[in-house]
Design a protein around this motif. Structure first.
Motif, mmCIF file in Angstrom:
data_model
loop_
_atom_site.group_PDB
_atom_site.id
_atom_site.type_symbol
_atom_site.label_atom_id
_atom_site.label_comp_id
_atom_site.label_asym_id
_atom_site.label_seq_id
_atom_site.Cartn_x
_atom_site.Cartn_y
_atom_site.Cartn_z
ATOM 1 N N PRO A 129 4.087 0.452 8.419
ATOM 2 C CA PRO A 129 3.793 -0.817 7.642
ATOM 3 C C PRO A 129 4.731 -1.193 6.701
ATOM 4 C CG PRO A 129 1.803 0.600 7.491
ATOM 5 C CD PRO A 129 2.679 1.484 8.114
ATOM 6 N N GLU A 130 5.540 -0.248 6.202
ATOM 7 C CA GLU A 130 6.728 -0.374 5.362
ATOM 8 C C GLU A 130 7.838 -1.232 5.959
ATOM 9 O OE1 GLU A 130 4.997 3.506 3.691
ATOM 10 O OE2 GLU A 130 5.290 2.618 5.360
ATOM 11 N N MET A 131 7.919 -0.868 7.570
ATOM 12 C CA MET A 131 8.958 -1.446 8.297
ATOM 13 C C MET A 131 8.532 -2.790 8.668
ATOM 14 S SD MET A 131 10.426 -0.049 11.926
ATOM 15 C CE MET A 131 11.120 -1.341 13.100
ATOM 16 N N GLU B 31 5.449 -4.898 7.542
ATOM 17 C CA GLU B 31 4.916 -5.945 6.575
ATOM 18 C C GLU B 31 5.922 -6.707 6.180
ATOM 19 O OE1 GLU B 31 1.404 -5.237 4.686
ATOM 20 O OE2 GLU B 31 0.750 -3.659 6.147
ATOM 21 N N PRO B 32 6.932 -6.201 5.702
ATOM 22 C CA PRO B 32 8.042 -7.032 4.916
ATOM 23 C C PRO B 32 8.736 -8.094 5.914
ATOM 24 C CG PRO B 32 8.436 -4.767 4.434
ATOM 25 C CD PRO B 32 7.410 -4.743 5.494
ATOM 26 N N MET B 33 8.551 -8.033 7.158
ATOM 27 C CA MET B 33 9.046 -8.985 7.874
ATOM 28 C C MET B 33 8.079 -10.172 8.005
ATOM 29 S SD MET B 33 9.765 -6.617 11.334
ATOM 30 C CE MET B 33 11.087 -5.298 11.201
ATOM 31 N N GLY B 34 6.798 -9.901 7.700
ATOM 32 C CA GLY B 34 5.766 -10.975 7.823
ATOM 33 C C GLY B 34 4.904 -10.993 8.922
ATOM 34 N N LEU B 35 4.719 -9.963 9.645
ATOM 35 C CA LEU B 35 3.835 -9.649 10.630
ATOM 36 C C LEU B 35 2.358 -9.356 10.112
ATOM 37 C CD1 LEU B 35 5.967 -7.189 13.068
ATOM 38 C CD2 LEU B 35 5.346 -9.530 13.441
ATOM 39 N N PRO B 36 1.500 -9.858 10.704
ATOM 40 C CA PRO B 36 0.018 -9.510 10.151
ATOM 41 C C PRO B 36 -0.308 -7.985 10.187
ATOM 42 C CG PRO B 36 -0.009 -11.135 12.100
ATOM 43 C CD PRO B 36 1.382 -10.553 12.072
ATOM 44 N N LYS B 37 -1.243 -7.907 9.141
ATOM 45 C CA LYS B 37 -1.536 -6.509 8.703
ATOM 46 C C LYS B 37 -2.155 -5.782 9.929
ATOM 47 C CE LYS B 37 -2.100 -6.888 3.800
ATOM 48 N NZ LYS B 37 -1.170 -5.854 3.602
ATOM 49 N N ASP B 38 -2.820 -6.381 10.787
ATOM 50 C CA ASP B 38 -3.500 -5.871 11.985
ATOM 51 C C ASP B 38 -2.765 -5.850 13.168
ATOM 52 O OD1 ASP B 38 -3.725 -8.684 12.078
ATOM 53 O OD2 ASP B 38 -5.717 -8.918 13.022
ATOM 54 N N MET B 39 -1.601 -6.163 13.036
ATOM 55 C CA MET B 39 -0.525 -6.037 14.310
ATOM 56 C C MET B 39 0.020 -4.433 14.404
ATOM 57 S SD MET B 39 2.455 -8.273 15.802
ATOM 58 C CE MET B 39 1.311 -9.070 16.790
ATOM 59 N N ARG B 40 0.328 -3.734 15.222
ATOM 60 C CA ARG B 40 0.616 -2.513 15.441
ATOM 61 C C ARG B 40 1.794 -2.715 16.435
ATOM 62 N NH1 ARG B 40 -1.861 -2.551 11.595
ATOM 63 N NH2 ARG B 40 -3.720 -1.251 11.175
ATOM 64 N N VAL B 41 2.804 -1.859 16.324
ATOM 65 C CA VAL B 41 4.090 -1.553 17.241
ATOM 66 C C VAL B 41 4.156 -0.212 17.852
ATOM 67 C CG1 VAL B 41 6.230 -2.228 17.445
ATOM 68 C CG2 VAL B 41 4.792 -3.722 16.281
ATOM 69 N N GLY C 49 0.738 -1.177 0.145
ATOM 70 C CA GLY C 49 0.119 -0.173 -0.059
ATOM 71 C C GLY C 49 0.726 1.247 0.042
ATOM 72 N N SER C 50 2.353 1.166 0.029
ATOM 73 C CA SER C 50 2.873 2.385 0.079
ATOM 74 C C SER C 50 3.625 2.571 -1.366
ATOM 75 C CB SER C 50 4.229 2.137 1.099
ATOM 76 O OG SER C 50 5.017 3.138 0.842
ATOM 77 N N ILE C 51 4.029 3.743 -1.931
ATOM 78 C CA ILE C 51 4.556 4.079 -3.093
ATOM 79 C C ILE C 51 6.179 3.985 -2.989
ATOM 80 C CG2 ILE C 51 2.668 5.469 -3.802
ATOM 81 C CD1 ILE C 51 4.384 7.946 -3.401
ATOM 82 N N GLY C 52 6.587 3.648 -1.749
ATOM 83 C CA GLY C 52 8.038 3.608 -1.543
ATOM 84 C C GLY C 52 8.854 5.176 -1.799
#
Length: 520
Positions: free
Chosen positions: A461-463, A465-475, A329-332
């Motif tokens: 999310p750009e940090m 989701e590339p790891m494989g963490l679920p989309k609904d997990m927040r940090v 979802g990011s244009i990078g």
């Protein structure tokens, strides 16, 4: 020598009707020696003494000449007076000397002793009072002068110097005796055998005396404050991250955090790069420790449900793609991702590099987690009273499902409240790897102003989701320096007095314990 002085003091006191003064009775004995003798006699109440501090005025060589022969102005007047028809101005230095003529004629004019008549000096009076000579003669005899203004004027004219003199007034004590009997401090075997213990005078025990200080190690103030932070984290259910790698790759320190390769923080003036080796390997699993190997030397196969294998190569390509083209979802950033830049070795600029690695490990088994770290980081900073090239970062991360910004603000208030910091203020900020980002401010009662005490935000999310963490997990992530609260608690204004080669070891040994929720 010491016993002779004790006897001399007792003899001098016995001969006097009242008190004696050490500088008169023992002028050749130095301060330390006479003080030691008086302490010994005073401890037995054989004499009573008190220390008297005073300043003495001493004449300079020039002043000694004035006291003996008269002042410069008096010499000028006498030379002019003897010339009945007047003294040529040009002839004065040849008669009294250049220095006397230079200094004395002005003073003589000021006192009204001489006057000028064309190119002649003539006497303006028949008699003078040489007050300078009289003052210096008084000081020469008494070492002082009753008028403090006179002393100040003579010091300004560099005719006297002031010297601090310490003397003791000594008189008989309640247990005065003419003879000092040595007290034995130990009961020896010879005394018991010969029976000498019956006649010798034994020194009584002083149960009120302070014991000799025992040399021991001491915790540095930073370690004391660090301990308090660790207790707060453990109390709130956090797990401590391993922070033993000071050297990281640009991948873990920057790229995995979605920091672009053109970011100013990656410039040489901000970051320390390692010259040898020039680059590291791509991300890969950690080497297996010897303690983890089986008895036959083989590596145990991990249980898939507890330690699923992770694809580091895929993670590498995910990070590269999210930078170059955008993903999730990011244009990078849309720039050519350089592998060599990513694999450069750096002294870590923040412990978030460790947090990133731990979150990647968490992606193998996503679950709520709380991590913290407190360790050293490095920045290519100009060293001054508030900055060093290395300092300690306190960092915490919370991973969970359904987290929101309001929860971060609430948690920050609880976390800093445990340090005694209440009524926080938050200000929006920018950070490449958190969005939203917040600067945290607390009111400093000593400085009477709001000061920044930390930074926080929610990882992008750009940090994550590339790891494989679920989309609904927040940090949540936040950090602050260890040095700033330590400097505030211990009243240190210059960070170089807290960390580095200028640290006073006495300060380290004597500083008190610290409780962050208590006032200093």
């Amino acid at each position: 020598m010491a016993s002779d002085l004790l006897s001399q003091v007792l003899h001098a006191v016995s001969q006097a009707e009242g008190s004696i003064f050490s500088n008169d009775a023992f002028p050749a004995v130095d301060f330390t020696t006479i003080k030691s003798a008086l302490d010994r006699l005073g401890s037995r109440e054989m004499v009573i003494y008190k220390q008297i501090d005073r300043e003495e005025a001493n004449l300079t060589p020039e002043a000694e000449g004035i006291a003996a022969e008269g002042s410069h102005e008096a010499k000028v007047f006498e030379a002019v007076r003897q010339a009945v028809d007047g003294l040529k101005i040009a002839d004065l230095p040849g008669i009294v000397g250049k220095e006397t003529a230079k200094v004395g004629q002005g003073k003589a004019f000021k006192e009204g002793w001489i006057k000028k008549d064309k190119d002649l000096f003539k006497a303006a009076t028949s008699n003078i009072h040489d007050s300078s000579r009289e003052q210096l003669q008084t000081i020469q005899q008494s070492k002082t002068h009753p008028d403090s203004k006179v002393l100040a004027d003579l010091r300004k004219r560099k005719l006297i110097t002031m010297q601090k003199v310490i003397t003791f007034e000594i008189k008989k004590g309640p247990k005065f005796a003419k003879e000092f009997i040595k007290e034995e401090t130990d009961l020896t075997a010879d005394m018991l055998v010969t029976g000498a213990w019956k006649t010798v005078k034994l020194k009584p025990y002083n149960f009120n005396a302070m014991g000799a200080p025992t040399m021991s190690g001491a915790l540095h103030p930073l370690n004391k404050v660090r301990h308090e932070f660790r207790q707060i984290f453990f109390e709130m259910g956090f797990e401590e991250m391993p922070t033993n790698r000071y050297v990281e790759t640009g991948f873990w320190n920057f790229d995995a955090l979605f920091v672009p390769q053109q970011h100013p923080a990656r410039d040489l003036q901000d970051t320390f790069y390692i010259a040898d080796p020039p680059v590291a390997d791509k991300p890969c699993p950690d080497p297996v420790e010897e303690t983890e190997k089986l008895a036959d030397g083989s590596i145990p196969t991990p249980k898939s449900q507890d330690h699923p294998s992770q694809d580091y190569e895929k993670y590498w390509h995910n990070i590269k793609e999210v930078h170059e083209k955008g993903k999730y979802g990011s244009i990078g950033y849309r720039y050519p991702f350089k592998e060599d830049e990513s694999l450069k070795l750096v002294l870590r600029t923040h412990t978030t590099a460790v947090s990133t690695y731990m979150l990647y490990k968490l992606a193998a088994n996503p679950r709520p987690a709380r991590y913290f770290s407190i360790d050293r980081v490095f920045r290519n900073e100009t060293v001054d009273a508030t900055h060093l090239a290395e300092f300690h970062q306190v960092e915490g991360v919370i991973a969970d499902f359904g987290l929101a910004l309001g929860g971060l603000i609430g948690f920050m208030e609880v976390f800093f409240g445990k340090m005694g910091i209440h009524g926080l203020r938050f200000k929006p900020a920018y950070n490449p790897y958190t969005e939203p980002s917040l600067e945290i401010f607390g009111y400093h009662a000593g400085l009477k102003k709001w000061v920044e005490i930390g930074n926080s935000g929610m990882f992008r999310p750009e940090m994550l989701e590339p790891m494989g963490l679920p989309k609904d997990m927040r940090v949540y992530g936040w950090g602050l320096s260890l040095e700033r609260p330590t400097m505030i608690k211990y009243g240190v204004s210059n960070i170089r007095e807290l960390l580095g080669h200028k640290v006073d070891l006495n300060f380290v040994e004597s500083n008190p314990a610290v409780r962050l929720e208590k006032d200093s």
